[in-house]
Design an enzyme around this catalytic site. Structure first.
Site, PDB file in Angstrom:
ATOM      1  N   ALA A  76      64.358  25.121  -6.718  1.00  0.00           N
ATOM      2  CA  ALA A  76      64.950  24.458  -5.550  1.00  0.00           C
ATOM      3  C   ALA A  76      64.743  25.330  -4.325  1.00  0.00           C
ATOM      4  O   ALA A  76      64.749  26.564  -4.421  1.00  0.00           O
ATOM      5  CB  ALA A  76      66.435  24.238  -5.792  1.00  0.00           C
ATOM      6  N   GLY A 116      64.454  24.686 -10.747  1.00  0.00           N
ATOM      7  CA  GLY A 116      64.210  23.247 -10.658  1.00  0.00           C
ATOM      8  C   GLY A 116      62.755  22.890 -10.929  1.00  0.00           C
ATOM      9  O   GLY A 116      62.447  21.755 -11.306  1.00  0.00           O
ATOM     10  N   GLU A 119      62.697  22.604 -14.565  1.00  0.00           N
ATOM     11  CA  GLU A 119      63.372  21.345 -14.926  1.00  0.00           C
ATOM     12  C   GLU A 119      62.457  20.138 -14.661  1.00  0.00           C
ATOM     13  O   GLU A 119      62.452  19.177 -15.437  1.00  0.00           O
ATOM     14  CB  GLU A 119      64.690  21.212 -14.171  1.00  0.00           C
ATOM     15  CG  GLU A 119      65.710  22.228 -14.684  1.00  0.00           C
ATOM     16  CD  GLU A 119      67.043  22.124 -13.983  1.00  0.00           C
ATOM     17  OE1 GLU A 119      68.066  21.967 -14.657  1.00  0.00           O
ATOM     18  OE2 GLU A 119      67.056  22.214 -12.731  1.00  0.00           O
ATOM     19  N   GLU A 139      68.609  30.768 -11.823  1.00  0.00           N
ATOM     20  CA  GLU A 139      69.850  30.303 -11.181  1.00  0.00           C
ATOM     21  C   GLU A 139      71.030  31.238 -11.410  1.00  0.00           C
ATOM     22  O   GLU A 139      71.901  31.381 -10.554  1.00  0.00           O
ATOM     23  CB  GLU A 139      70.227  28.897 -11.683  1.00  0.00           C
ATOM     24  CG  GLU A 139      69.334  27.784 -11.150  1.00  0.00           C
ATOM     25  CD  GLU A 139      68.112  27.501 -12.000  1.00  0.00           C
ATOM     26  OE1 GLU A 139      67.726  28.364 -12.826  1.00  0.00           O
ATOM     27  OE2 GLU A 139      67.531  26.420 -11.841  1.00  0.00           O
TER      28      GLU A 139
HETATM   29  N1  COA Z   1      62.884  28.377  -1.946  1.00  0.00           N
HETATM   30  C1  COA Z   1      62.391  28.565  -0.713  1.00  0.00           C
HETATM   31  N2  COA Z   1      61.377  29.405  -0.442  1.00  0.00           N
HETATM   32  C2  COA Z   1      60.846  30.078  -1.462  1.00  0.00           C
HETATM   33  C3  COA Z   1      61.305  29.942  -2.804  1.00  0.00           C
HETATM   34  C4  COA Z   1      62.373  29.039  -3.010  1.00  0.00           C
HETATM   35  N3  COA Z   1      62.865  28.814  -4.234  1.00  0.00           N
HETATM   36  N4  COA Z   1      60.601  30.750  -3.603  1.00  0.00           N
HETATM   37  C5  COA Z   1      59.719  31.380  -2.803  1.00  0.00           C
HETATM   38  N5  COA Z   1      59.854  30.982  -1.526  1.00  0.00           N
HETATM   39  C6  COA Z   1      59.093  31.426  -0.355  1.00  0.00           C
HETATM   40  C7  COA Z   1      59.464  32.840   0.028  1.00  0.00           C
HETATM   41  O1  COA Z   1      60.646  32.836   0.832  1.00  0.00           O
HETATM   42  C8  COA Z   1      58.239  33.289   0.772  1.00  0.00           C
HETATM   43  O2  COA Z   1      58.267  32.737   2.075  1.00  0.00           O
HETATM   44  P1  COA Z   1      57.822  33.630   3.370  1.00  0.00           P
HETATM   45  O3  COA Z   1      56.373  33.931   3.113  1.00  0.00           O
HETATM   46  O4  COA Z   1      58.052  32.702   4.514  1.00  0.00           O
HETATM   47  O5  COA Z   1      58.699  34.835   3.338  1.00  0.00           O
HETATM   48  C9  COA Z   1      57.105  32.598   0.026  1.00  0.00           C
HETATM   49  O6  COA Z   1      57.717  31.518  -0.701  1.00  0.00           O
HETATM   50  C10 COA Z   1      56.423  33.496  -0.980  1.00  0.00           C
HETATM   51  O7  COA Z   1      57.411  34.036  -1.840  1.00  0.00           O
HETATM   52  P2  COA Z   1      57.583  35.603  -2.108  1.00  0.00           P
HETATM   53  O8  COA Z   1      58.978  35.847  -2.600  1.00  0.00           O
HETATM   54  O9  COA Z   1      57.126  36.383  -0.936  1.00  0.00           O
HETATM   55  O10 COA Z   1      56.540  35.789  -3.290  1.00  0.00           O
HETATM   56  P3  COA Z   1      56.569  36.883  -4.434  1.00  0.00           P
HETATM   57  O11 COA Z   1      55.255  36.785  -5.114  1.00  0.00           O
HETATM   58  O12 COA Z   1      56.989  38.201  -3.892  1.00  0.00           O
HETATM   59  O13 COA Z   1      57.733  36.406  -5.435  1.00  0.00           O
HETATM   60  C11 COA Z   1      58.976  34.824  -6.746  1.00  0.00           C
HETATM   61  C12 COA Z   1      57.620  35.201  -6.134  1.00  0.00           C
HETATM   62  C13 COA Z   1      58.816  33.443  -7.378  1.00  0.00           C
HETATM   63  C14 COA Z   1      59.365  35.839  -7.837  1.00  0.00           C
HETATM   64  C15 COA Z   1      60.061  34.803  -5.655  1.00  0.00           C
HETATM   65  O14 COA Z   1      59.576  34.044  -4.557  1.00  0.00           O
HETATM   66  C16 COA Z   1      61.373  34.197  -6.079  1.00  0.00           C
HETATM   67  O15 COA Z   1      62.112  34.814  -6.838  1.00  0.00           O
HETATM   68  N6  COA Z   1      61.696  32.961  -5.592  1.00  0.00           N
HETATM   69  C17 COA Z   1      62.962  32.324  -5.806  1.00  0.00           C
HETATM   70  C18 COA Z   1      62.996  31.733  -7.184  1.00  0.00           C
HETATM   71  C19 COA Z   1      64.358  31.109  -7.442  1.00  0.00           C
HETATM   72  O16 COA Z   1      65.372  31.767  -7.448  1.00  0.00           O
HETATM   73  N7  COA Z   1      64.332  29.799  -7.703  1.00  0.00           N
HETATM   74  C20 COA Z   1      65.461  29.065  -8.170  1.00  0.00           C
HETATM   75  C21 COA Z   1      66.368  28.643  -7.122  1.00  0.00           C
HETATM   76  S1  COA Z   1      67.783  27.869  -7.895  1.00  0.00           S
END
Ligand code: COA
Length: 266
Positions: A76, A116, A119, A139
């Site tokens: 999400a 999500g 999911e 989450e």
């Molecule tokens: N929602 C919104 N934006 C997201 C996102 C999410 N779930 N996951 C990643 N992004 C965005 C980041 O904010 C970043 O944006 P920016 O370039 O404007 O800063 C871009 O996507 C790239 O992500 P980044 O974190 O820089 O990549 P990474 O390779 O360092 O890490 C992840 C990848 C997937 C490990 C990390 O992005 C992450 O943990 N994301 C959240 C996952 C999450 O918690 N999802 C469940 C939500 S309930």
């Protein structure tokens, strides 16, 4: 057909009968927002219209994939979390739309498949993953649980112990582990992934489509209604399939090795 909605690209390969929905927010790792949920549903409706216009069946399979190199879907969209109501995360309609879509829907996971996003993949009928993909439910680290039934569906596929581990630790697991637990159907080498996934989807797309659709529904009835209703469904639909042109075609090809059958969904 190639139509760019705000957050999803919808394409349809007429020859193969394969539709593709590409989650198209690569800069945000295809994070799921309300627009993307709505666009997936619209995409399925657009593909469904192809069937309505066709004689027999037009859509034999649909693939959902993520744009860009890094993610299927990173869950999400967390940017809207602070002030969103639970309704803003409601993905139950999406799951229903995929489950009720007539043709099988395949999640093609190449990269992060989290929260999500996982999911969404679990709502699909089948899941394929590249070897370097990582799956998980982060989450818990936000003080939440997977809100669209993630623990429920992983419990069905892999058992509650693994579902709880995945959601309680928030760990990103390797695609191979996901496959060994039964939540992913196949894992392919990264280099071969596109070709292998296309070939897997074509295998299903080439089968008699009414039988494939009945098998999808049968699997869903088994989970949603249980064995008694499931067996009733199978018996009923078996009788219907026996009357189809495709059954006749398949029986003829079985009897005659030289005969190349054409299945049209009638
Ligand atoms: N929602 C919104 N934006 C997201 C996102 C999410 N779930 N996951 C990643 N992004 C965005 C980041 O904010 C970043 O944006 P920016 O370039 O404007 O800063 C871009 O996507 C790239 O992500 P980044 O974190 O820089 O990549 P990474 O390779 O360092 O890490 C992840 C990848 C997937 C490990 C990390 O992005 C992450 O943990 N994301 C959240 C996952 C999450 O918690 N999802 C469940 C939500 S309930």
């Amino acid at each position: 057909m190639h139509e760019e909605l705000d957050a999803v690209i919808v394409a349809f390969d007429e020859e193969q009968g394969v539709g593709t929905l590409t989650l198209n927010r690569p800069d945000a790792l295809n994070a799921m927002n309300g627009q993307m949920r709505a666009d997936i549903e619209t995409g399925l409706e657009l593909l469904g219209e192809r069937d309505a216009e066709a004689e027999g069946v037009a859509v034999r399979a649909v693939v959902i994939e993520g744009a860009g190199e890094k993610a299927f879907c990173a869950g999400a969209d967390v940017t809207g979390f602070a002030d969103a109501s639970p309704a803003a995360f409601d993905a139950h309609g999406l799951r229903a739309a995929i489950g009720e879509f007539s043709a099988p829907v395949v999640a093609k996971i190449d990269g992060y498949c989290l929260g999500g996003g996982l999911e969404l993949a679990l709502a699909c009928d089948l899941r394929l993953a590249s070897e370097s993909s990582r799956l998980g439910f982060p989450e818990v680290d936000l003080g939440l649980l997977p809100g669209a039934g993630g623990v429920q569906y992983v419990s069905r596929l892999a058992g509650p112990a693994f579902a709880k581990e995945l959601a309680m630790t928030g760990e990103h697991i390797e695609a191979e582990r996901a496959a060994s637990e039964g939540i992913v159907n196949h894992v392919y080498d990264d280099e071969a992934f596109a070709d292998e996934a296309a070939s897997f989807v074509d295998t299903i797309a080439d089968k008699p489509p009414l039988a494939v659709r009945a098998i999808k529904d049968s699997g869903n009835v088994s989970v949603e209604a249980g064995l008694r209703e499931g067996r009733k469904y199978d018996r009923r639909i078996f009788g219907t399939l026996l009357e189809t042109d495709d059954h006749e075609e398949g029986a003829r090809a079985f009897a005659d090795d030289e005969y190349d059958p054409t299945f049209v969904g009638k």
